[in-house]
Enzyme design. Structure first.
Site, PDB file in Angstrom:
ATOM      1  CB  CYS A 113     110.975  -7.402  16.944  1.00  0.00           C
ATOM      2  SG  CYS A 113     110.507  -8.259  15.280  1.00  0.00           S
ATOM      3  CG  HIS A 221     108.200 -10.393  19.405  1.00  0.00           C
ATOM      4  ND1 HIS A 221     107.613  -9.096  19.441  1.00  0.00           N
ATOM      5  CD2 HIS A 221     108.309 -10.467  18.064  1.00  0.00           C
ATOM      6  CE1 HIS A 221     107.492  -8.309  18.192  1.00  0.00           C
ATOM      7  NE2 HIS A 221     108.164  -9.241  17.252  1.00  0.00           N
ATOM      8  CD  GLU A 223     106.940  -8.260  22.712  1.00  0.00           C
ATOM      9  OE1 GLU A 223     106.486  -7.989  21.751  1.00  0.00           O
ATOM     10  OE2 GLU A 223     108.185  -8.822  23.047  1.00  0.00           O
TER      11      GLU A 223
END
Length: 258
Positions: A113, A221, A223
């Site tokens: 990001c 994202h 993660e």
């Protein structure tokens, strides 16, 4: 045997609007520890406290995290406007020279990001302050309401270049991703290869051409639920391998375009 160390770039954050901290999202640390197999270490992104040289010696690789503040437009030669939002000049002062040094040295990093945008700016590129205001673009911002699951839900496809490193890593030219960003790549920086885009043309995946190390970076994202997501897991595994190879002295080049 000690795990390799990944420096997770922290963000300035105020607790209760008054107590300053350097914060790193728990899901970033979980992805690095559980999927990449490395030791997560949150880095205070402030040039008064850390230097690029010291960080590169202590850490084997770096996770360039997302964050609410944006890269200041002065870093790519444009004036500040209201649309550019909040900034973190201390983080700019650490990450931008760090990225250039990592590219030169061949030391691995993964951009997410804001981190994705930092890689582009560090290499001389520029950013749009607000993607949703461009003709034909969708709203890529995080939904303002809902649960974490709803905010990080898969929302659009990303299509990768045929035979490129992302295509080869995922084994598919199209994947579904979340989207939680307002800004995006305007002009790619020198040696920046946009290897994946959303249907509206927004840049979603990049790497640095000719870099001797791992430079894969994504606008979404990964993660979030990295250990279970079929797209996130191979990305963090590949990054973990690159970090482990660096730590062991095996400085293998990143996947290159076929």
């Amino acid at each position: 045997m000690a795990r390799p160390v990944v420096g997770i770039i922290g963000n300035h954050h105020l607790i209760n609007d008054e107590y300053p901290t350097h914060a790193g999202g728990t899901m970033n640390s979980e992805a690095i520890a559980e999927v990449s197999g490395a030791l997560p270490m949150v880095v205070p992104a402030d040039p008064r406290l850390v230097s690029v040289a010291d960080l590169m010696e202590v850490c084997d690789g770096f996770l360039l995290t997302g964050g609410r503040p944006n890269v200041h437009p002065e870093e790519y030669g444009e004036p500040e406007t209201e649309a550019h939002g909040a900034f973190d000049r201390s983080r700019d002062a650490v990450t931008l020279p760090l990225i250039r040094a990592l590219v030169e040295r061949g030391q691995p990093f993964l951009g997410i990001c804001r981190g994705f945008q930092e890689v582009n700016v560090a290499m001389g590129g520029s950013l749009y302050p607000e993607i949703r205001e461009l003709p034909g673009r969708m709203n890529h911002r995080m939904p303002p309401d809902g649960t974490i699951e709803e905010k990080f839900a898969l929302r659009h496809k990303v299509t990768f270049a045929e035979g490129g490193p992302f295509h080869r890593l995922f084994g598919n030219r199209e994947v579904m991703t979340n989207t939680l960003h307002g800004q995006g790549v305007k002009v790619p920086g020198k040696r920046i290869v946009i290897d994946g885009t959303a249907a509206d043309g927004t840049a979603e995946a990049l790497y640095v051409e000719g870099a001797p190390g791992f430079t894969m970076s994504v606008q979404w994202h990964p993660e979030y639920r990295a250990s279970r997501d079929p797209v996130s897991r191979p990305l963090f595994e590949a990054f973990g391998k690159a970090v482990a190879d660096w730590a062991a002295g095996r400085r293998e080049p990143m996947l290159k375009r076929a």
